[in-house]
Design a protein around this motif. Structure first.
Motif, PDB file in Angstrom:
ATOM      1  N   CYS A 148      -9.635   0.908   4.812  1.00  0.00           N
ATOM      2  CA  CYS A 148      -8.661   0.992   3.713  1.00  0.00           C
ATOM      3  C   CYS A 148      -7.246   1.264   4.195  1.00  0.00           C
ATOM      4  O   CYS A 148      -6.287   0.887   3.532  1.00  0.00           O
ATOM      5  N   ARG A 173       0.828  -1.207   0.000  1.00  0.00           N
ATOM      6  CA  ARG A 173       0.000   0.000   0.000  1.00  0.00           C
ATOM      7  C   ARG A 173       0.861   1.255   0.000  1.00  0.00           C
ATOM      8  O   ARG A 173       0.582   2.206  -0.712  1.00  0.00           O
ATOM      9  N   HIS A 193      -9.019   8.669  -0.280  1.00  0.00           N
ATOM     10  CA  HIS A 193     -10.212   7.874  -0.521  1.00  0.00           C
ATOM     11  C   HIS A 193     -10.640   8.028  -1.959  1.00  0.00           C
ATOM     12  O   HIS A 193     -10.481   9.089  -2.549  1.00  0.00           O
ATOM     13  N   GLN A 235     -12.737  -1.453  -1.448  1.00  0.00           N
ATOM     14  CA  GLN A 235     -13.154  -0.177  -2.060  1.00  0.00           C
ATOM     15  C   GLN A 235     -14.593  -0.344  -2.531  1.00  0.00           C
ATOM     16  O   GLN A 235     -14.861  -0.918  -3.593  1.00  0.00           O
ATOM     17  N   SER A 239      -7.081  -1.636   0.452  1.00  0.00           N
ATOM     18  CA  SER A 239      -7.168  -0.364  -0.295  1.00  0.00           C
ATOM     19  C   SER A 239      -7.134  -0.623  -1.796  1.00  0.00           C
ATOM     20  O   SER A 239      -7.544   0.221  -2.581  1.00  0.00           O
TER      21      SER A 239
END
Ligand code: DGJ
Length: 729
Positions: free
Chosen positions: A634, A317, A329, A601, A570
Motif C-alpha cells: 500500500c 496518495r 492501514h 486494500q 492504497s
C-alpha cells in the motif's frame, strides 16, 4: 525555487526533479507554450527563436502580433475568435453577441506553497514540500474578462498541476461555452494516445491508438466521470514500455462530465485539450463573479509508463488523499453484498460477523438493504431510517453487538439517489433531476437528487450524519448507481439549466467536504456501481474506492492493471469473492483470488457461512500474510512486470521506499496457448547490491540478480498464481 521568470526575455521556467516546462511572452503580450519534457539546463535567449520560423504560411492570417499567425503558434491558453482556428481551450459569448476573446499578459506572481481551489478538490502542499506556484493574469481588453492561469510545481513529486480562474471584471454577462483546464502541445506527430475505457464490470482497460490528423477524444456526458472513460490520457512514443520511452500523462481532478482529447493540426503539431466537457455546458458569469475550473496534473516520464504511474501514485496518495486514513492501514472487512444481497436479518449478520472474527477479519460492512422497505432495488432510496423488521436492534444496537464480537461495523448508503417509491419522493418530488413535462427514465428504478440545490445538499448532510451518529459506525461505503437522463433542475432558471452538471459536482463536493470533516474517524469508501466514478476528484474525500463490481480475480487482473496507470494501490479496494464467481461464473482457486486481492486494500465479499473450516483457516492465513505485506503493497512503489493486455499472465510488484522489501504477484490470466512450462519474471526497483531473502527463508538473491536474471514462475496452468515476498538482509 522551482519557478523562475527571466525578465530579459520574458520566459517562465518551471522545473521539477526531471522535467522542464517553459512558457514565454511573445512581444510581451501573448503567452506561448515553448517546451515540456526532459529537464533542460539551458534555453534559447528569446521567445521568437523557439517558435516556428515560417510564421506566415500562405492561407494563414497575418495574425495577432507583427505577422505572427496564432493558427501556427502554441498559445498557452488558446481562445476562440481570432486567427487560431484549432479547438480552443476557451470559448465565450459576450452580452453583445460577440464571441472573440483575445488574451494578453497583465501581470504575474510567484509564491511558495499552493492555495486551495475554492469548491473543488485539488492537490495540496504540506510544510517542507518543495511546492512553488505561479499565477499569470491575462485579460481581454474589450470585454474586461480576466483569466488567471495557476500553476504549481511539485518538484520532488515530479509533477506540474494547473487550473484556471476566470474573473468577469466588465459590465456584461459572459456566457462561457467552454473552459478547459489544460492545453498542451507536442511539437511532432510521433505519438500514441493511451486512455482507460471500458464499461460496467470492465472499468479502465488500457486502450491505445495512433494520433493522426483530426481530433481524437474520450469524454463523459453521463454526469459522472463514468465506467466508460476516465479523465486521463497519456501521449506516448510508439513502443514505449514500462521502463523505457517518453510518456506524457494528463489526469484531471474532477468527477463530472469531462473531455480529454488530442488534435493534430496541419503542421503535425498535437494539441491536448482536457477539462469540463463543453457539451451541454454554459456558465453565466455575471459582472464581479469568478469561475474556477478543475485542476489538471501533468507528469512527464522518459522512463516509460512505470515512472509516470509512480509519480501519480505518490502525489495522489500523499497530496490528494487526506485525513487520518491516508497513511494508516485500513481494517480488513467482510462486505455483506455478495454474501446476502438483500436477503438478511440481524441474526444472519451476527453469524457472519462471528465467522468473520474466526477468519481474522476486522470489520463487518452491512451493504444495501438495511433501510426503509428495501428488499430489492425498487424502493426506499432517500428513506434513511433502519428497517426494524430486518434489524430489530437498530443500527446502533447492531453495531454494539458486532463490536462485542470484536469487529468494527460499517454501513452502505447511496445518498445522492431517490427512489420514486419512497417517502422522500412523496414529500419532495421536485428534488430530483428531471425536465418539466417529460417523463424521467429510470436506471435501476431510481432517480438522481438535484445536488445543485442547497436544501438537497443539506438534506444529504443531515441524513448521512444522522445515520453515522446512530452508533459506533466506523466506515461508510458511498455508492452511486446511475447515469443522468432528462437533465433538468426544477430550481435553476432556464438560462442556467446548462450549469446543472457542474453545479451538481460543486454541491456534491461541498457535501463530501462537510461530512468527511464532521466524521474524521470514519473511513469512507467510494463506489459507483463498482468503479464508475473512481477518479482523482473522489480521492480527495474518499481514501479508497471499490474498483469494480466484477469481483472475478481474472477479470480483476485487467481492471486493476489498467486502474494502476493512475490510481495508487492504497486507494484500490480488492475483495476475495466466491467461486464460481457471481458475475461471470468463473472458477478460480482460493489462493489466486486472495493473491490478486492482495495487490490492493484486501477485503472479503462472500458467504463465510458456506465455507468449510479449512477454508476459514485459509482466510486467516491469507490475512496474517497480508498484514506482513501491506506496508510494502500500500505504501511502496509499484512496478508492473507483465501486462495481461500483452501476454497470458499478469505480474505486478511493490518495493518499499527504502528498497528494504519487495512483494511480487504473478497470475496466469487465460488458457495457456503453448506448453511453455515456466515463465521468467525480472523484478525492478531493487537495491542491486542488497541481498533479498524470501519470507520462508528458502531463497536469497541479490537485487542485481533479481532485476537482471529474474525469477522462474513454474505453474503455468490456467488461473494459477503465486505471491513472493523478500526482505533485504
Ligand atoms: C453497487 C455496488 O457496486 C455494489 O458493491 C453494491 O453495493 C450494490 N450497489 C448495492 O446495491
Amino acid at each position: 525555487m522551482s519557478i523562475k521568470f527571466n525578465e530579459n526575455n520574458n520566459v517562465f521556467i518551471l522545473s521539477t526533479k526531471n522535467t522542464s516546462y517553459i512558457m514565454g511572452l511573445l512581444k510581451g503580450k501573448h503567452l506561448l507554450h515553448l517546451y515540456y519534457g526532459k529537464k533542460l539546463s539551458s534555453f534559447p535567449s528569446n521567445v521568437e527563436s523557439m517558435i516556428p520560423s515560417r510564421l506566415s504560411a500562405s492561407g494563414s492570417a497575418s495574425g495577432i502580433e507583427g505577422g505572427f499567425s496564432s493558427d501556427l503558434l502554441p498559445i498557452e491558453y488558446p481562445t476562440y475568435g481570432s486567427t487560431d482556428l484549432r479547438t480552443p481551450a476557451f470559448h465565450a459569448v459576450y452580452e453583445d453577441g460577440s464571441a472573440t476573446t483575445n488574451l494578453e499578459y497583465i501581470s504575474h506572481t510567484i509564491y511558495d506553497g499552493k492555495k486551495e481551489l475554492s469548491g473543488l478538490p485539488s492537490t495540496y502542499s504540506e510544510s517542507g514540500d518543495d511546492v512553488t506556484s505561479l499565477e499569470i493574469k491575462l485579460g481581454d481588453k474589450r470585454t474586461r474578462l480576466e483569466v488567471m492561469l495557476i500553476y504549481s510545481v511539485y518538484e520532488k513529486f515530479d509533477a506540474i498541476v494547473r487550473s484556471v480562474n476566470f474573473i468577469n471584471d466588465g459590465y456584461g454577462t459572459i456566457n462561457i461555452k467552454s473552459a478547459l483546464s489544460q492545453c498542451a502541445y507536442m511539437f511532432d506527430k510521433d505519438f500514441d494516445i493511451v486512455h482507460l475505457s471500458g464499461g460496467y464490470g470492465t472499468e479502465r482497460l488500457i486502450n491505445k491508438t495512433k494520433v493522426s490528423h483530426g481530433i481524437f477524444t474520450v469524454d463523459s456526458k453521463r454526469m459522472s466521470s463514468s465506467h466508460h472513460h476516465s479523465p486521463f490520457i497519456a501521449l506516448a512514443r510508439p513502443n514505449v514500455s514500462e521502463t523505457e520511452g517518453e510518456v506524457y500523462g494528463f489526469s484531471l481532478i474532477y468527477s463530472g462530465d469531462f473531455i480529454a482529447g488530442a488534435e493534430m493540426d496541419t503542421y503535425d503539431n498535437i494539441r491536448i485539450n482536457m477539462g469540463i466537457n463543453p457539451f451541454g455546458f454554459n456558465w453565466k458569469l455575471e459582472p464581479g463573479d469568478t469561475f474556477q475550473i478543475p485542476e489538471l496534473v501533468s507528469v512527464y516520464s522518459e522512463n516509460g509508463f512505470g515512472h509516470m504511474s509512480r509519480c501519480y501514485h505518490k502525489l495522489y496518495r500523499k497530496r490528494l488523499c487526506r485525513g487520518k486514513f491516508r497513511d494508516t492501514h485500513r481494517p480488513i472487512l467482510l462486505n455483506s453484498w455478495e454474501a446476502c444481497y438483500y436477503d438478511f436479518n440481524e441474526e444472519k449478520i451476527i453469524n457472519l460477523a462471528k465467522k468473520a472474527k474466526q477468519a481474522g477479519i476486522e470489520m463487518l460492512v452491512l451493504d444495501d438493504g438495511w433501510f426503509g422497505k428495501r428488499d430489492d432495488d425498487t424502493t426506499s432510496l432517500g428513506d434513511w431510517y433502519v428497517n426494524r423488521k430486518k434489524i430489530p436492534s437498530g443500527l446502533g444496537g447492531l453495531a454494539d453487538r458486532i463490536n462485542s464480537i470484536g469487529l468494527k461495523f460499517g454501513i452502505w448508503m447511496e445518498p445522492e439517489m431517490i427512489s420514486p417509491q419512497s417517502e422522500l419522493y412523496k414529500e419532495h418530488p421536485d428534488w430530483c433531476i428531471a425536465e418539466r413535462g417529460r417523463e424521467s427514465s429510470l436506471y435501476r428504478n431510481q432517480l438522481i437528487l438535484d445536488l445543485s440545490r442547497t436544501e438537497v445538499q443539506d438534506f444529504i448532510i443531515n441524513s448521512v450524519s444522522s445515520v453515522l451518529s446512530l452508533g459506533n459506525i466506523s466506515y461508510l461505503k458511498w455508492d452511486m448507481n446511475r447515469n443522468v437522463s432528462e437533465k433538468g433542475s426544477q430550481n435553476l432558471p432556464v438560462d442556467r439549466q446548462q450549469e446543472l452538471s457542474h453545479r451538481y459536482y460543486l454541491g456534491l463536493y461541498r457535501v463530501l467536504d462537510v461530512i468527511s470533516k464532521q466524521f474524521p474517524n470514519v473511513l469512507f469508501e467510494g463506489c459507483a456501481a463498482g468503479g464508475g466514478r473512481y477518479d482523482p476528484g473522489m480521492l480527495y474525500y474518499f481514501p479508497q474506492y471499490w474498483t469494480s463490481d466484477n469481483s472475478d480475480a481474472i477479470s480483476r487482473l485487467y481492471i486493476q492493471y489498467g486502474t494502476s496507470l493512475v490510481m495508487p494501490s492504497s486507494t484500490m479496494v480488492t475483495h476475495v469473492s466466491s467461486s464460481p464467481n457471481k458475475q461471470n461464473g468463473r472458477i478460480t482457486p482460493m489462493d489466486t483470488r486472495a493473491n490478486v486481492a492482495m495487490t490492493g486494500q484486501l477485503g472479503y465479499e462472500l458467504n463465510l457461512l458456506e465455507l468449510s473450516d479449512d477454508e476459514i483457516l485459509q482466510i486467516r492465513t491469507q490475512i496474517d500474510a497480508y498484514k506482513k505485506y501491506r506496508d510494502t503493497v500500500c505504501f511502496g512503489d509499484m512496478y508492473r512486470l507483465k501486462s495481461p493486455f500483452e501476454s497470458d499472465c499478469s505480474s505486478v510488484s511493490f518495493v518499499k521506499d527504502d528498497k528494504s522489501s519487495v512483494f511480487v504477484m504473478i497470475c496466469n490470466s487465460f488458457v495457456m496457448k503453448h506448453l511453455s512450462p515456466m515463465l521468467n519474471i525480472k523484478l525492478q526497483g531493487l537495491d542491486p547490491k542488497g541481498v533479498y531473502v524470501s519470507d520462508d527463508g528458502t531463497m536469497a538473491y541479490t537485487g542485481e540478480f533479481l532485476m537482471n536474471r529474474g525469477l522462474y514462475f513454474a505453474d503455468r496452468r490456467d488461473y494459477k498464481s503465486e505471491i513472493l515476498y523478500f526482505e533485504k538482509q
